[in-house]
Design an enzyme around this catalytic site. Structure first.
Site, mmCIF file in Angstrom:
data_model
loop_
_atom_site.group_PDB
_atom_site.id
_atom_site.type_symbol
_atom_site.label_atom_id
_atom_site.label_comp_id
_atom_site.label_asym_id
_atom_site.label_seq_id
_atom_site.Cartn_x
_atom_site.Cartn_y
_atom_site.Cartn_z
ATOM 1 C CG ASP A 1 -1.443 -1.294 1.645
ATOM 2 O OD1 ASP A 1 -1.966 -1.960 0.738
ATOM 3 O OD2 ASP A 1 -1.378 -1.665 2.841
ATOM 4 C CG ASP B 1 -3.080 -4.646 -1.281
ATOM 5 O OD1 ASP B 1 -3.931 -5.182 -2.009
ATOM 6 O OD2 ASP B 1 -3.156 -4.672 -0.044
ATOM 7 C CG ASP C 1 -5.038 -1.355 2.437
ATOM 8 O OD1 ASP C 1 -5.810 -0.546 1.885
ATOM 9 O OD2 ASP C 1 -4.694 -2.438 1.923
ATOM 10 N NE ARG D 1 -10.395 -4.458 -1.153
ATOM 11 C CZ ARG D 1 -9.388 -5.322 -1.027
ATOM 12 N NH1 ARG D 1 -8.199 -4.872 -0.665
ATOM 13 N NH2 ARG D 1 -9.565 -6.580 -1.252
HETATM 14 CA CA CA Z 1 -2.821 -3.805 1.983
#
Ligand code: CA
Ligand code: CA
Length: 447
Positions: A227, A266, A270, A322
């Site tokens: 991330d 990713d 996060d 997301r």
């Molecule tokens: Ca992640």
């Protein structure tokens, strides 16, 4: 101030310049004294969950000797306490001003490493991996296994030592001016309390070694580990006025391997592993697929009672999914602006209701491109309810929960998340959100 005191102050200042490289560096950058203003700012009272249980001050208590000005990746790593795991346990209050562009592939001697650098160091070849595990070849649809997988893990670890940087407790990282930027990094706030990141562009957290998972979805998927910013087992984190993007590799630039996007990223931000008390305000999230995961696993029941996050006045442009996807946490999403500037065909949903999620959404403005329906704003992954107030979709007052339930009559969701946010600054009328967020969100706005 008397003449005597002025002279004393001047000699003290000279002594400080002589003793502390950071002050000398500040003068070198032409900013005179460090901008105590931005670097020492703390989270305002009541500004989201990061205010609860003690507030968030980052490195504001740093002594003059712990104020750093960095313009290279190795300098940045050193200011945080070192590469690899070293910075993770550094709890000294520090303020780190970032000047210009830092490339996370830059080594201590100033040269740029590449993915091949990590391959050579470990005897791994991603090309061989791709050739070997092709599902249309003899390997078929089995999970990758064997020596290539072991070597890939070693190569990935070599990359992590270079491009993944831990951030410990009591730190403020602040971009200076309009062009402070970190490229290629995974900034990981881990095992930390009290961290502030502001006015910084963090771009393209590329993973050199995506992994093939043939069992992910109907057709398998490439997954990456990095991330742009990861918040792990950390509390009191304020992520404010940053721009997070995929750099030169947004979803439509990814090549396909085995007929699937060769995903090198990713998340953008996060928040996982029982992290708690996080405020995410006035950021730009741009052209990315899996943007913000809050809670990483249904089975991680230790997350119950944690993952409390406030997300306000952020701009989300051409996001795939997301934004956020929530498990467990009480997550307050207010005054955000979601916009689809193109017919970005990677759009799946914005609000993901995962296990025991308690998403509270108020006065968000959503601008959908033609062909995308209000019902698709919500997707359910085991969640059962969310509170939704004041949403507008393409100017009209729309309940996306009602739209979802109309489209999914067999499995409707409830409209009460079971809690009410108590830590908020002003909640703006929905119609004013697009203009306010366009003008005020992202890096380069703070002065
Ligand atoms: Ca992640
Ligand atoms: Ca530089």
């Amino acid at each position: 101030m008397s003449l005597k005191n002025t002279a004393l102050a001047a000699s003290l200042a000279l002594a400080l310049v002589g003793l502390t490289p950071s002050l000398a560096a500040a003068e070198q950058w032409g900013v005179g004294q460090p901008r105590g203003d931005l670097g020492r700012q703390v989270l305002a009272a009541n500004d989201g969950w990061a205010w609860a249980e003690g507030g968030t001050t980052g490195g504001a208590a740093a002594s003059a000797a712990n104020v750093y000005h960095v313009s290279t990746w190795p300098e940045f790593q050193a200011a945080l306490g070192g590469a690899g795991n070293a910075a993770r346990t550094n709890t000294e209050p520090r303020i780190i001003y970032v000047h210009g562009e830092l490339n996370a592939f830059e080594t201590a001697d100033g040269t740029l490493s590449t993915c091949e650098t990590f391959e050579r160091a470990t005897g791994f070849s991603q090309a061989a991996y791709i050739e070997t595990f092709d599902p249309s070849g003899p390997w078929g649809w089995n999970d990758p296994a064997g020596e290539l997988v072991t070597l890939q893990a070693a190569a990935a670890n070599a990359q992590a030592i270079q491009t993944q940087q831990h951030i410990g407790s009591n730190k403020t990282i602040i971009g200076v001016g309009e062009d402070a930027r970190i490229v290629g990094a995974n900034l990981r706030i881990r095992d930390a309390d009290n961290v502030i990141v502001r006015n910084l562009t963090v771009s393209d957290s590329t993973d050199c070694f995506p992994e093939w998972d043939p069992g992910d979805g109907e057709t398998g998927n490439w997954n990456s580990r990095y991330d742009n910013i990861s918040v792990w087992t950390s509390t009191h984190v304020w992520i404010d006025h940053n721009t997070l993007d995929s750099g030169t590799m947004p979803p439509d630039q990814l090549r396909e391997v085995y007929g699937r996007p060769y995903e090198v990223h990713d998340g953008l931000l996060d928040i996982t592993h029982s992290s708690d008390l996080v405020t995410v305000s006035y950021n730009r999230f741009e052209a990315h697929d899996k943007t913000m995961l809050i809670g990483s696993s249904d089975g991680r029941t230790a997350d119950r009672g944690t993952l409390r996050v406030t997300i306000h006045h952020n701009l989300w442009t051409d996001i795939g999914q997301r934004a956020p996807r929530v498990r467990y946490g009480q997550v307050d999403v207010y005054n955000n602006y979601y916009v689809q500037t193109s017919d970005a065909d990677w759009f799946e949903y914005f609000w993901g209701l995962g296990r025991e999620s308690q998403l509270y959404a108020e006065n968000n403005y959503i601008a959908l491109a033609p062909g995308n329906e209000a019902a698709s704003v919500v997707r359910v992954f085991g969640g059962t309810a969310m509170t939704e107030i004041g949403t507008r979709v393409n100017k009209a007052k729309v309940s996306v929960v009602d739209a979802y339930n109309a489209a999914n009559p067999a499995n409707p969701i409830g409209n009460d998340a079971g809690w009410t946010p108590q830590y908020r600054l002003r909640v703006d009328p929905t119609m004013s959100v697009p203009q306010r967020v366009q003008h005020q969100a992202g890096a380069g706005v703070l002065r």
